[in-house]
Design an enzyme around this catalytic site. Structure first.
Site, PDB file in Angstrom:
ATOM      1  N   GLU A   1       0.816  -1.228   0.000  1.00 32.54           N
ATOM      2  CA  GLU A   1       0.000   0.000   0.000  1.00 32.54           C
ATOM      3  C   GLU A   1       0.843   1.268   0.000  1.00 32.54           C
ATOM      4  O   GLU A   1       0.649   2.166   0.833  1.00 32.54           O
ATOM      5  CB  GLU A   1      -0.960  -0.016   1.201  1.00 32.54           C
ATOM      6  CG  GLU A   1      -1.995  -1.103   1.102  1.00 32.54           C
ATOM      7  CD  GLU A   1      -3.127  -1.004   2.117  1.00 32.54           C
ATOM      8  OE1 GLU A   1      -3.029  -0.223   3.085  1.00 32.54           O
ATOM      9  OE2 GLU A   1      -4.128  -1.724   1.931  1.00 32.54           O
TER      10      GLU A   1
ATOM     11  N   GLU B   1      -5.669  -8.231  -0.432  1.00 35.29           N
ATOM     12  CA  GLU B   1      -6.377  -7.930   0.829  1.00 35.29           C
ATOM     13  C   GLU B   1      -7.841  -7.707   0.473  1.00 35.29           C
ATOM     14  O   GLU B   1      -8.151  -6.807  -0.318  1.00 35.29           O
ATOM     15  CB  GLU B   1      -5.814  -6.688   1.530  1.00 35.29           C
ATOM     16  CG  GLU B   1      -4.456  -6.916   2.146  1.00 35.29           C
ATOM     17  CD  GLU B   1      -3.966  -5.748   3.000  1.00 35.29           C
ATOM     18  OE1 GLU B   1      -4.805  -5.077   3.633  1.00 35.29           O
ATOM     19  OE2 GLU B   1      -2.749  -5.523   3.006  1.00 35.29           O
TER      20      GLU B   1
HETATM   21  O1  AHR Z   1      -5.306  -5.812   6.985  1.00 33.57           O
HETATM   22  C1  AHR Z   1      -5.145  -4.708   7.813  1.00 33.57           C
HETATM   23  C2  AHR Z   1      -4.388  -3.569   7.126  1.00 33.57           C
HETATM   24  O2  AHR Z   1      -5.165  -3.077   6.074  1.00 33.57           O
HETATM   25  C3  AHR Z   1      -3.080  -3.927   6.462  1.00 33.57           C
HETATM   26  O3  AHR Z   1      -2.011  -3.896   7.340  1.00 33.57           O
HETATM   27  C4  AHR Z   1      -2.928  -2.855   5.431  1.00 33.57           C
HETATM   28  O4  AHR Z   1      -2.185  -3.278   4.319  1.00 33.57           O
HETATM   29  C5  AHR Z   1      -4.359  -2.472   5.089  1.00 33.57           C
HETATM   30  O5  AHR Z   1      -4.533  -1.105   5.115  1.00 33.57           O
END
Ligand code: AHR
Length: 503
Positions: free
Chosen positions: A173, A292
């Site tokens: 990210e 994610e």
């Molecule tokens: O999954 C929780 C967080 O969400 C992770 O650390 C990050 O990559 C995202 O913003």
């Protein structure tokens, strides 16, 4: 009553369902690692300190690959802190989650744990506060058999075999202002391209994921993907997508249609990747690593902001421990439908996360481990969505939502496994109030029977599994499913996720 009809023909395919679609994510965050997968004092702990009750649940979940060690955590992480004799490992401040990292678990222990659950490692390197040299170091430590300083160091640490990690994330990210070392698309693209090229100098067969946007809502979304891919196209295989959903202001109709947003996100990133492909006159196709995704009640809690004094940042605090309802599981199951529908381009995905932290599996220190509602769509789909995803013809009514306009009330995907001759149809009823009569035209499937029919729903949309009531919500057999000639029919309760197998 709602009526919807699906036509299935196994000759029309979207693409193979990559087993990596059923990946997950373990971050050094809250109680995911410590008091989650690792709790040496727990009655079920094995000789390595791993909870065997959790290992069994992870196996049952059907997880195929696990992204590690972060997440936001990785952008401040020194991988070498987590290897070597435990008593010499430093305690560090974790700036992402305002916690103290003890480094009891690192790359080697995590590889050992993955061997026990039978899943592949997807490793993220730190491109937030580190760069090319450290990425090369961890690659040498993990993947070189022997005879170099770092590979011999791994052997001295008791791991004679290399970890042979194929799939690597180039940071995490990097478009997000919250990220340590957050940068512009141009600066990140240069660093990612240099890191990828250097890693491939060591091993050209590595599969590399470049960071896309941390959400389609980011102001730089779209341009970020274009700029990053223009600079890294030849060096990488995947671009990442991240998306989390939650109900806003109790607008459950929009929440139940979250997969519409995921569809649009995937299609926008695919279009951008193909735009860059056209500009470069390239034969190569970049796929998506949706590394994610989940339901996450981000706006409800801000526990991290409450941990303020760095002199007493806790070890493994309870963070992001969302409890998931039946409705959350239906949305979650619909997100899986979206991923499967795009099997031709989404060839890797990671459910964020795996244990305790926005997770399908919860644990109590010294106590029980249990399945959240979201456990079921994942475990069932991982078991049944095999072979190829099919192109479908779905006729369904629509209804209006504040967030996405008119959306289909019923959504579905189907897979066909030529090896077993099994077709699996995954179906969601997004209506808050009405059950649906659902028909499948199965003429192209030949002489098939309904071999199983299971639905996840409850009169109480907010019902959840908890420590005191771990089995409150379970998928139930859907006894309405039947065949009449070439038509399969089933009743879908309001707010439900259903899977039918035909064989
Ligand atoms: O999954 C929780 C967080 O969400 C992770 O650390 C990050 O990559 C995202 O913003």
């Amino acid at each position: 009553m709602i009526h919807a009809r699906l036509t299935i023909d196994p000759h029309f395919t979207v693409g193979p369902v990559n087993r990596r679609l059923f990946g997950s994510f373990v971050e050094h965050l809250g109680r995911c690692v410590y008091d989650g997968i690792y709790e040496p004092g727990h009655p079920s702990a094995d000789a390595d300190g791993f909870r065997t009750d959790v290992i069994e649940l992870v196996r049952e979940l059907g997880v195929t690959a696990v992204r590690y060690p972060g997440g936001n955590f990785v952008s401040g992480y020194k991988w070498e802190d987590g290897v070597g004799p435990r008593e010499q490992r430093p305690r560090r401040l974790d700036l992402a989650w305002h916690s103290t990292e003890t480094n009891e678990i690192g790359l080697d222990e995590f590889a050992t744990w993955l061997g026990k659950v039978g899943a592949e490692m997807m490793y993220a390197v730190n491109l937030g506060t580190r760069g090319v040299a450290e990425a090369l170091d961890v690659l040498e430590y993990a993947n070189i058999r022997s005879g170099t300083a770092l590979s011999d160091n791994r052997i001295d640490n008791g791991h004679t075999e290399p970890h042979s990690i194929r799939l690597w994330c180039l940071g995490n990210e990097m478009d997000g202002p919250w990220q340590l070392g957050h940068s512009t698309a141009e600066d990140y693209a240069r660093l990612a391209s240099q890191t990828a090229a250097a890693m491939r100098q060591l091993d050209p067969s590595l599969e590399l994921v470049v960071c896309g946007s941390s959400g389609a809502q980011m102001p730089t979304f779209g341009e970020w993907e274009r700029i990053v891919l223009e600079q890294t196209y030849d060096d990488v295989d995947f671009i990442s997508c991240h998306a989390y959903y939650e109900p806003k202001d109790d607008d459950y109709a929009s929440f139940l249609a979250s997969a519409v947003d995921m569809d649009r996100f995937i299609e926008a990133v695919t279009a951008t990747a193909d735009h860059v492909k056209a500009l470069r006159r390239s034969d190569k196709t970049i796929n998506i690593s949706f590394d994610e995704w989940n339901v996450w009640y981000q706006t409800r809690f801000n526990e991290v902001d409450k941990i303020t004094d760095p002199d007493s940042w806790p070890v493994a605090p309870r963070l992001l421990e969302d409890s998931y309802s039946v409705m959350d599981a239906v949305v979650f199951g619909n997100l899986l439908i979206s991923l499967l529908r795009h099997s031709d381009r989404v060839t890797s995905a990671s459910l964020a996360q795996l244990v305790n932290v926005i997770a399908p599996i919860m644990t109590e220190p010294g106590g029980a481990a249990w399945r959240q509602t979201t456990f079921f769509p994942f475990s069932i789909a991982s078991r049944l969505a095999r072979g190829v995803a099919l192109e479908l013809k779905l006729d369904a009514p629509t209804h209006d939502t504040a967030a996405y306009g008119a959306v289909p009330t019923i959504d579905a995907v189907a897979t066909y496994d030529a090896e077993t001759g099994t077709t699996a149809a995954f179906i969601v009823n997004r209506s808050l109030s009405e059950e649906a009569s659902f028909e499948i035209d199965a003429s192209a499937l030949g002489d098939v029977e309904v071999t199983s029919a299971v639905s996840l729903y409850d009169d109480d949309l907010h019902a959840a599994n908890t420590l005191s009531e771990p089995d409150r919500v379970r998928p139930r057999e859907n006894t309405s499913a039947r065949r009449d000639g070439n038509t399969i029919s089933v009743t879908l309760p309001a707010v439900s996720w259903t899977v039918l197998t035909l064989g």
